[in-house]
Scaffold this motif. Structure first.
Motif, short mmCIF file in Angstrom:
data_model
loop_
_atom_site.label_atom_id
_atom_site.label_comp_id
_atom_site.label_asym_id
_atom_site.label_seq_id
_atom_site.Cartn_x
_atom_site.Cartn_y
_atom_site.Cartn_z
N MET A 1 21.30 40.21 -30.42
CA MET A 1 19.98 39.99 -29.84
C MET A 1 19.96 40.50 -28.40
N GLU A 2 18.91 41.24 -28.05
CA GLU A 2 18.82 41.83 -26.72
C GLU A 2 18.74 40.74 -25.65
N LYS A 3 19.59 40.88 -24.63
CA LYS A 3 19.58 39.89 -23.56
C LYS A 3 18.33 40.00 -22.69
N SER A 4 17.55 41.09 -22.86
CA SER A 4 16.33 41.24 -22.08
C SER A 4 15.23 40.32 -22.59
N THR A 5 15.31 39.88 -23.85
CA THR A 5 14.31 38.98 -24.39
C THR A 5 14.55 37.56 -23.86
N VAL A 6 13.50 36.74 -23.90
CA VAL A 6 13.66 35.36 -23.44
C VAL A 6 14.64 34.62 -24.33
N SER A 7 14.60 34.88 -25.64
CA SER A 7 15.57 34.25 -26.54
C SER A 7 16.99 34.68 -26.19
N GLY A 8 17.15 35.96 -25.86
CA GLY A 8 18.46 36.44 -25.44
C GLY A 8 18.93 35.77 -24.16
N LYS A 9 18.00 35.55 -23.22
CA LYS A 9 18.34 34.85 -21.98
C LYS A 9 18.76 33.41 -22.28
N LEU A 10 18.06 32.78 -23.21
CA LEU A 10 18.41 31.41 -23.58
C LEU A 10 19.84 31.35 -24.10
N LEU A 11 20.19 32.26 -24.97
CA LEU A 11 21.54 32.27 -25.54
C LEU A 11 22.60 32.54 -24.47
N GLU A 12 22.28 33.43 -23.54
CA GLU A 12 23.22 33.72 -22.45
C GLU A 12 23.41 32.50 -21.57
N ALA A 13 22.33 31.77 -21.30
CA ALA A 13 22.42 30.57 -20.47
C ALA A 13 23.23 29.49 -21.17
N ILE A 14 23.06 29.36 -22.49
CA ILE A 14 23.86 28.39 -23.24
C ILE A 14 25.34 28.72 -23.12
N ARG A 15 25.67 30.00 -23.32
CA ARG A 15 27.07 30.42 -23.25
C ARG A 15 27.65 30.10 -21.87
N CYS A 16 26.90 30.38 -20.83
CA CYS A 16 27.40 30.10 -19.47
C CYS A 16 27.60 28.60 -19.26
N PHE A 17 26.66 27.79 -19.74
CA PHE A 17 26.81 26.34 -19.59
C PHE A 17 28.07 25.86 -20.31
N LEU A 18 28.30 26.34 -21.50
CA LEU A 18 29.46 25.90 -22.27
C LEU A 18 30.76 26.27 -21.57
N LYS A 19 30.74 27.36 -20.81
CA LYS A 19 31.93 27.81 -20.10
C LYS A 19 32.03 27.24 -18.69
N GLY A 20 31.03 26.49 -18.27
CA GLY A 20 31.03 25.94 -16.91
C GLY A 20 30.69 26.98 -15.87
N GLU A 21 29.90 27.99 -16.26
CA GLU A 21 29.53 29.07 -15.36
C GLU A 21 28.02 29.05 -15.09
N LYS A 22 27.60 29.89 -14.13
CA LYS A 22 26.18 30.08 -13.84
C LYS A 22 25.78 31.49 -14.24
N VAL A 23 24.52 31.66 -14.65
CA VAL A 23 24.06 33.01 -14.96
C VAL A 23 23.95 33.80 -13.66
N LEU A 24 23.97 35.12 -13.78
CA LEU A 24 23.96 35.99 -12.59
C LEU A 24 22.73 36.90 -12.58
N TRP A 25 21.63 36.44 -13.17
CA TRP A 25 20.45 37.28 -13.23
C TRP A 25 19.88 37.54 -11.83
N ASP A 26 19.56 38.79 -11.58
CA ASP A 26 18.92 39.10 -10.28
C ASP A 26 17.54 39.72 -10.46
N GLN A 27 17.15 39.99 -11.72
CA GLN A 27 15.84 40.55 -11.98
C GLN A 27 15.48 40.32 -13.45
N GLY A 28 14.27 40.75 -13.81
CA GLY A 28 13.85 40.66 -15.21
C GLY A 28 13.27 39.33 -15.62
#
Length: 417
Positions: free
Chosen positions: A1-28
């Protein structure tokens, strides 16, 4: 799933939370996308997890201050309520043990305890499985400690589960003497897999309280089959996938994977189950090596992408719309027909006029007076009309379209023929 979509962003944020990390989005992420992301997170009941992962990223500056403030307040409130519910439940559980009862805690707090921040993973209720002979005593302890049955008109002795809640409080408990409704043609026989769970029970410690739960093999099987049950209805959400893959990652060495696969195959759920781990591997850093995931599983032709699309659309329990909820009559009927050797199909009639077994769940008098089924259908249709006027989002054609699409999905995952 494309990370540019909102659903893709949701999945990326879940993965970061599970790893104890923060997302690094600077645009989009403009204001509309932030609102959509948080709406989707609420849909799946994972708002605290998502907010925690995203609020420090540079792109968060595009989130309107009032929106950020409102969601932050929701997160704080949800985490505090969950923390209080956890403490209340553990206090109540101690009292059950003091009375010599042997309740098994399933899902809920057991899964939550595996997360880095347990109270960020919300639980609507806690599920407790009790031996049938202890069912009444357990309910009595609940009532002595301020809980009340949600449906007091029902006879607990005739029910497989009874819901309890604390008036004016947040604690809600599902007390089970069986894990699946035994009257269900689609999945009632799944209870057979858990007949001996009390002989195999283990003890875990949570916040200093020793609780009984199912052994790791039984528990993983149950998590998968519970998701499977909801999939046969109108679906389930990504939170359940997280629970399954985290549980497998944590306890993989102690899980009898071949046993779990054998049971999944018996119900034609093996490709479905393998697809859950495919989603975990692609999006949530599920590690097959750490989980001791055997070749018998990894060799299954499992592609979780279409399943993931369905989960994201359906919300935490597949209840994103009335049309989707009502489409479960179509999917359940398709499963029942397939298991009788008939061709699975979909019809509006199945959505509007489900069989008696399905109707008995709400209209319990049908168990004693089955000839009143037509009258129950009329009452059900009347309830539909009231629901639609209040909320909208339902029509028979849309239910048929959703049901037909989900029947095709079940065929893809080889659940039905």
């Amino acid at each position: 799933m494309e990370k540019s979509t909102v659903s893709g962003k949701l999945l990326e944020a879940i993965r970061c939370f599970l790893k104890g990390e923060k997302v690094l989005w600077d645009q989009g992420m403009d204001a509309a996308r932030w609102e959509e992301l948080f709406r989707l997170a609420r849909y799946h009941q994972i708002l605290p997890m998502i907010y925690e992962a995203v609020y420090q990223c540079p792109a968060f500056a595009a989130c309107p201050p009032q929106t950020a403030k409102a969601y932050k307040a929701q997160v704080i409130r949800q985490v505090m309520v969950q923390s209080r519910k956890t403490e209340e439940f553990l206090q109540l559980y101690r009292r059950l043990l003091d009375r010599g009862l042997t309740p098994l805690v399933v899902k809920g707090i057991v899964c939550r305890n595996l997360y880095r921040e347990p109270d960020y993973r919300a639980s609507g209720d806690e599920d407790v499985l009790i031996p049938a002979e202890q069912f009444r005593d357990c309910g009595r302890v609940f009532e002595e400690n301020g809980l009340m049955p949600a449906e007091p008109q029902k006879d607990p002795e005739g029910e497989g589960e009874v819901s309890y809640f604390r008036p004016g409080g947040a604690l809600h408990i599902e007390l089970h003497k069986e894990l699946f409704p035994s009257e269900s043609q689609a999945y009632g026989k799944l209870n057979d897999y858990f007949k001996d769970v009390f002989q195999r029970k283990i003890r875990e410690e949570i916040h200093g309280v020793g609780i009984y739960t199912m052994c790791h093999t039984d528990h993983l099987l149950y998590l998968i089959l519970h998701a499977f049950k909801h999939f046969l209805h109108s679906g389930f959400g990504v939170r359940q996938v997280c629970d399954i893959v985290i549980f497998a990652d944590t306890y993989g060495k102690e899980i009898d994977w071949e046993y779990v696969l054998e049971k999944c195959r018996e119900i034609r759920g093996d490709v479905f189950a393998a697809s859950l781990f495919d989603i975990g591997r692609r999006y949530f850093d599920f590690d097959p090596v750490r989980a001791c995931f055997p070749k018998s599983w990894s060799s299954l032709a499992a592609d979780g992408e279409d399943l993931l699309e369905d989960l994201l659309e359906g919300g935490v329990f597949g209840d994103s719309s009335l049309s989707r909820k009502h489409s479960s009559n179509i999917t359940l009927q398709a499963v029942s027909e397939s298991r009788k050797g008939k061709k699975a199909g979909a019809s509006i009639a199945q959505s509007l006029f489900p069989d008696r077994r399905y109707m008995e769940r709400k209209y319990t008098y049908l168990k004693q007076y089955p000839f009143l089924l037509p009258a129950a259908w009329i009452l059900r249709l009347g309830s539909y009309v009231k629901e639609i006027r209040k909320t909208g989002g339902n029509n028979a054609r849309e239910s048929l379209e959703i049901g037909s699409r989900r029947v095709d999905l079940m065929k893809k995952y080889k659940i039905i023929q």
